[in-house]
Design a protein around this motif. Structure first.
Motif, PDB file in Angstrom:
ATOM      1  N   TYR A  98     -20.823 110.071  33.291  1.00 53.14           N
ATOM      2  CA  TYR A  98     -21.903 111.055  33.163  1.00 53.14           C
ATOM      3  C   TYR A  98     -22.269 111.280  31.697  1.00 53.14           C
ATOM      4  CZ  TYR A  98     -21.959 112.653  38.040  1.00 53.14           C
ATOM      5  OH  TYR A  98     -22.102 112.741  39.392  1.00 53.14           O
ATOM      6  N   TRP A 102     -25.933 110.566  30.236  1.00 52.07           N
ATOM      7  CA  TRP A 102     -26.770 111.550  29.548  1.00 52.07           C
ATOM      8  C   TRP A 102     -27.182 111.050  28.177  1.00 52.07           C
ATOM      9  CZ3 TRP A 102     -29.633 115.230  31.244  1.00 52.07           C
ATOM     10  CH2 TRP A 102     -29.295 115.915  32.411  1.00 52.07           C
ATOM     11  N   ALA A 129     -26.518 118.409  26.565  1.00 54.75           N
ATOM     12  CA  ALA A 129     -26.415 117.707  27.842  1.00 54.75           C
ATOM     13  C   ALA A 129     -25.378 116.596  27.780  1.00 54.75           C
ATOM     14  CB  ALA A 129     -27.778 117.139  28.237  1.00 54.75           C
ATOM     15  N   PRO A 165     -26.589 112.917  35.590  1.00 52.28           N
ATOM     16  CA  PRO A 165     -27.546 112.603  34.511  1.00 52.28           C
ATOM     17  C   PRO A 165     -28.883 112.145  35.078  1.00 52.28           C
ATOM     18  CG  PRO A 165     -25.911 110.871  34.700  1.00 52.28           C
ATOM     19  CD  PRO A 165     -25.492 111.949  35.647  1.00 52.28           C
TER      20      PRO A 165
END
Length: 177
Positions: A98, A102, A129, A165
């Protein structure tokens, strides 16, 4: 020389002399001492080292006589289970992917999002993020350290559902791939 030949490989000549000079390790107080009940050992026995077999026999007899003491309760902390350890490894890998997703998705979407946000705001939100999956995983492990395993796993499942994401999933990496 030891009577068991396998133990000879694990010891040096003269280990017995060192063992005799080694101080006795400190032990945690027995449940009777923790409750404020005196043990049957006299102060003279404690100073001289006393007979540990006699002392443990008196503690065992008290535990048998005490109806409030549960003999099946283990005082040692339990380690993490195998299934939980495997699930933590799987979720650690998912959160690492993830984080990478991102980063790739955020960089790929940067050119398309610049007309809506100034560059510093976009970069700050992108790095938040990117760091969010790692922070969620670390916070979950720290906050559920003494808790049950199902609480830890359920918090990781919730985080895996929330932190997908989306720029990478929807745009395929934002055209960067």
């Amino acid at each position: 020389m030891n009577p068991d030949p396998e133990d000879d490989a694990l010891s040096w000549e003269g280990d017995d002399a060192l063992e005799a000079r080694r101080p006795e390790p400190r032990r945690a107080p027995t449940p009777d001492v923790a409750r404020g009940r005196p043990t049957d050992r006299r102060p003279a026995d404690r100073a001289a080292g006393g007979d540990t077999e006699v002392a443990s026999a008196t503690v065992d007899s008290r535990r048998d006589a005490d109806p409030g003491h549960d003999a099946d309760v283990d005082d040692e902390p339990h380690g993490i289970g195998t299934a939980t350890l495997v699930l933590l490894g799987i979720f650690g890998g998912v959160y690492l992917l993830y984080t990478i997703g991102w980063a790739i998705g955020g960089v790929g979407m940067q050119a398309k999002a610049m007309f809506m946000l100034p560059a510093p705001l976009y970069l700050a939100s992108m790095w938040i993020a990117v760091l969010a999956p790692a922070l969620w995983f670390t916070a979950t492990l720290m906050m559920t350290r003494g808790g049950r395993d199902w609480v830890r796993i359920s918090a990781l499942v919730v985080g895996a559902a929330l932190l997908v994401p989306w720029p990478f999933v929807v745009a395929g990496g934002g055209g960067l791939l």
